[in-house]
Design a protein around this motif. Sequence first.
Motif: not given
Lengths: 130, 293
Positions: A14, A44, A48-52, B29-31, B172, B194-197, B214
């Motif tokens: 992404p 975001v 709907a994606i991670n802000p990071n 600070g992580h999801v 988010m 999409r939402v998790c790092d 990643e």
Amino acid sequence: MIQLHLDAASGLSPYLQLVRQVRHALRLGLLREGDQLPTVKEVVAELAINPNTVLKAYRELEHDGLVAARPGVGTFVKATLGGAPPTVLGPLRHELARWLVKARAAGLDEESIEALLMSTFRGSAREEIA
Amino acid sequence: MNILRAQGLGKRYKRKWALTGCMLEIEPGHVTGLVGPNGAGKSTLLNIASGMLEPTTGTIEVCGGVPGSGPAQLAKVGYVAQNAPVYSGLSVEDHLRLGARLNPGWDDDLAHQRIEQLGLDPRQHAGKLSGGQRAQLALTLGIAKRPELLLLDEPVAALDPLARREFLQGLMAAVAEHGLSVVMSSHLVTDLERVCDQLIVLVDSQVRIAGDVEDLLATHHRLTGPRRDEDSLPADQHVISARHTDRQTSVVVRTDAPILDPVWTVGELSLEDLVLEYMSNSVTTRPALEVLR
């Protein structure tokens, strides 16, 4: 303002997709110097994606000198990506067209030509990184 | 400092262990996505982190304290349990009032703003809301509490694709605005991608792998080539799974080093493939355990 999107089938992460889209918009002139990129919160809330992920993409664009972040305000375009001038593109295109004629004459169909192009492209990109 | 740190964490229900030897460190600070088959221990882990359950073995520290140890600790951690429980006899407004009474850090403006954005009628009884609206109401309570860590157990499992997307958009946006950390369990790896790092794969009550999404994608490769024994691979290539036909071998390996052997065709894995490799890998060991019994 441009709108960013994600393509699940692209195979790219992404964050890379976001970087590519901004670079693409710069190259096509959709974004000009001084234009604001959507804020992290806007992207975001839309995708709907991670802000990071968005932060990472914007940081990379900033690192490349294309955008600059103004704290508390947003991220703005600092430089554009001009495409190569026609005097450079013309001869390259001509060479490629001649190569395509050669490839077809050798019996390659569209799919094999595309596969060969892509694998050579990826191979040389990898060599450059290494 | 870690927002969640578990050491040798285990939980036993009567004779069955729901969680064993769990080691985890999650930075703020992580999801973080928590995936695994049903019964793997996801809910148990979230229940322990929220303070709803006491661990049988080991220790866990959440936001610098012991879960459920007092009002200050409870205020730091938000928890939306499975199926987004709300009180069906109470109205939306009642829920907000309840939230305000029970939570010292309650952000009333934020709560009302969200309800208005969602287009919910404050007088509506929660029992009359749709599944998506109920989940959004539960999320509103979780966010307006203004916790440092928000735990979500399968928050989108029962929602249709549109409601799911809207829920994750809201979540988010809250992460971006308030910088809260999130740990959420889900079966839907494409949503998590999409939402998790960060990702934790929990299988058979154990953490199989945990790490940065990643990094995980960059260090796992699918190697295909002529048939060979997976034991002959270099020691730094950790084999996750191996499949053989009479001519071909396909292995999934984890390694930090580049793959140099020219015999292999190196392919990348999607996050879903990666999770499934870890999950199905344990399936093959299951029959052996049953024989022992």
